[in-house]
Design a protein around this motif. Structure first.
Motif, PDB file in Angstrom:
ATOM      1  N   LEU A 192       0.659  -1.169  -0.237  1.00 54.91           N
ATOM      2  CA  LEU A 192      -0.034  -0.012   0.053  1.00 54.91           C
ATOM      3  C   LEU A 192       0.851   1.242  -0.013  1.00 54.91           C
ATOM      4  CD1 LEU A 192      -3.037  -1.069   2.476  1.00 54.91           C
ATOM      5  CD2 LEU A 192      -2.835  -1.050  -0.069  1.00 54.91           C
ATOM      6  N   LEU A 204       1.201   3.004  -3.228  1.00 55.23           N
ATOM      7  CA  LEU A 204      -0.107   3.921  -3.798  1.00 55.23           C
ATOM      8  C   LEU A 204       0.075   5.312  -3.561  1.00 55.23           C
ATOM      9  CD1 LEU A 204      -2.916   1.621  -2.507  1.00 55.23           C
ATOM     10  CD2 LEU A 204      -1.827   1.838  -4.868  1.00 55.23           C
ATOM     11  N   LYS A 238      -7.417   8.739  -3.841  1.00 59.05           N
ATOM     12  CA  LYS A 238      -6.633   7.712  -3.041  1.00 59.05           C
ATOM     13  C   LYS A 238      -7.242   7.134  -1.974  1.00 59.05           C
ATOM     14  CE  LYS A 238      -2.350   6.857  -0.728  1.00 59.05           C
ATOM     15  NZ  LYS A 238      -0.900   7.499  -0.469  1.00 59.05           N
ATOM     16  N   GLU A 239      -7.922   8.160  -1.202  1.00 61.41           N
ATOM     17  CA  GLU A 239      -8.565   7.551  -0.106  1.00 61.41           C
ATOM     18  C   GLU A 239      -9.589   6.511  -0.172  1.00 61.41           C
ATOM     19  OE1 GLU A 239      -9.103  11.619  -0.147  1.00 61.41           O
ATOM     20  OE2 GLU A 239      -6.885  10.915  -0.582  1.00 61.41           O
ATOM     21  N   ILE A 252      -8.300   2.832  -1.209  1.00 57.87           N
ATOM     22  CA  ILE A 252      -7.614   2.521   0.024  1.00 57.87           C
ATOM     23  C   ILE A 252      -8.720   1.853   0.942  1.00 57.87           C
ATOM     24  CG2 ILE A 252      -6.265   2.783   2.204  1.00 57.87           C
ATOM     25  CD1 ILE A 252      -4.524   4.303   0.665  1.00 57.87           C
ATOM     26  N   GLU A 253      -9.864   2.575   1.381  1.00 60.61           N
ATOM     27  CA  GLU A 253     -10.826   1.968   2.179  1.00 60.61           C
ATOM     28  C   GLU A 253     -11.431   0.762   1.450  1.00 60.61           C
ATOM     29  OE1 GLU A 253     -14.268   5.195   1.090  1.00 60.61           O
ATOM     30  OE2 GLU A 253     -13.141   5.659   2.775  1.00 60.61           O
ATOM     31  N   TYR A 258      -3.193  -6.642  -3.141  1.00 63.34           N
ATOM     32  CA  TYR A 258      -4.264  -5.786  -2.851  1.00 63.34           C
ATOM     33  C   TYR A 258      -5.114  -5.650  -4.037  1.00 63.34           C
ATOM     34  CZ  TYR A 258      -2.057  -4.809   1.604  1.00 63.34           C
ATOM     35  OH  TYR A 258      -1.492  -4.983   2.932  1.00 63.34           O
TER      36      TYR A 258
END
Length: 141
Positions: free
Chosen positions: A74, A77, A101-102, A105-106, A119
């Protein structure tokens, strides 16, 4: 779009996605700088006409509605924005999904296979809320 039954390599799919994204961003007034392909880092750097805004973008190109790979770490990223381009097997105009980006990631799923971590974004329904959301990036003029 060109209608064809030809199968394209992942590199060609990636190039189509990259340059399609650059085209759309250019229409929105951004100065678009694609980076060297197949290197670590972002795919596109954009900056506004007056030079006061700059953003980084990672492009993910897919020929089919498959899970989207995001690598093994991660920390890699690093882009501010992610554009997922679904080429619909080149039978119609590409579908684009624009996310911060947020948002990515979640929603990533972690998989471990043979001791290797990867991932993936598996929730394609989640993407629908970001379809053609170029306003997330805004305009460059």
């Amino acid at each position: 779009m060109v209608k064809t039954n030809k199968s394209y390599s992942n590199q060609v799919i990636g190039n189509i996605a990259l340059y399609y994204t650059a085209y759309i961003l250019s229409l929105r007034g951004w100065n678009v700088l694609p980076t060297s392909r197949n290197t670590r880092g972002v795919d596109i750097v954009i900056y506004s006409q007056d030079g006061t805004k700059m953003h980084t973008i990672q492009v993910k190109g897919l020929s089919k509605r498959n899970p989207v790979p995001f690598g093994s770490n991660l920390n890699n990223l690093i882009a501010e924005f992610y554009v997922i381009v679904l080429l619909n097997e080149l039978k119609s105009e590409p579908w684009t999904f624009v996310l911060k980006k947020e948002n990515i990631i979640e929603k990533l799923d972690k998989k471990v296979k043979n001791g290797k971590v990867s991932y993936w974004l598996n929730d394609m329904k989640f993407l629908s809320e970001f379809k053609d959301k170029w306003d997330i990036i805004g305009y460059g003029y």
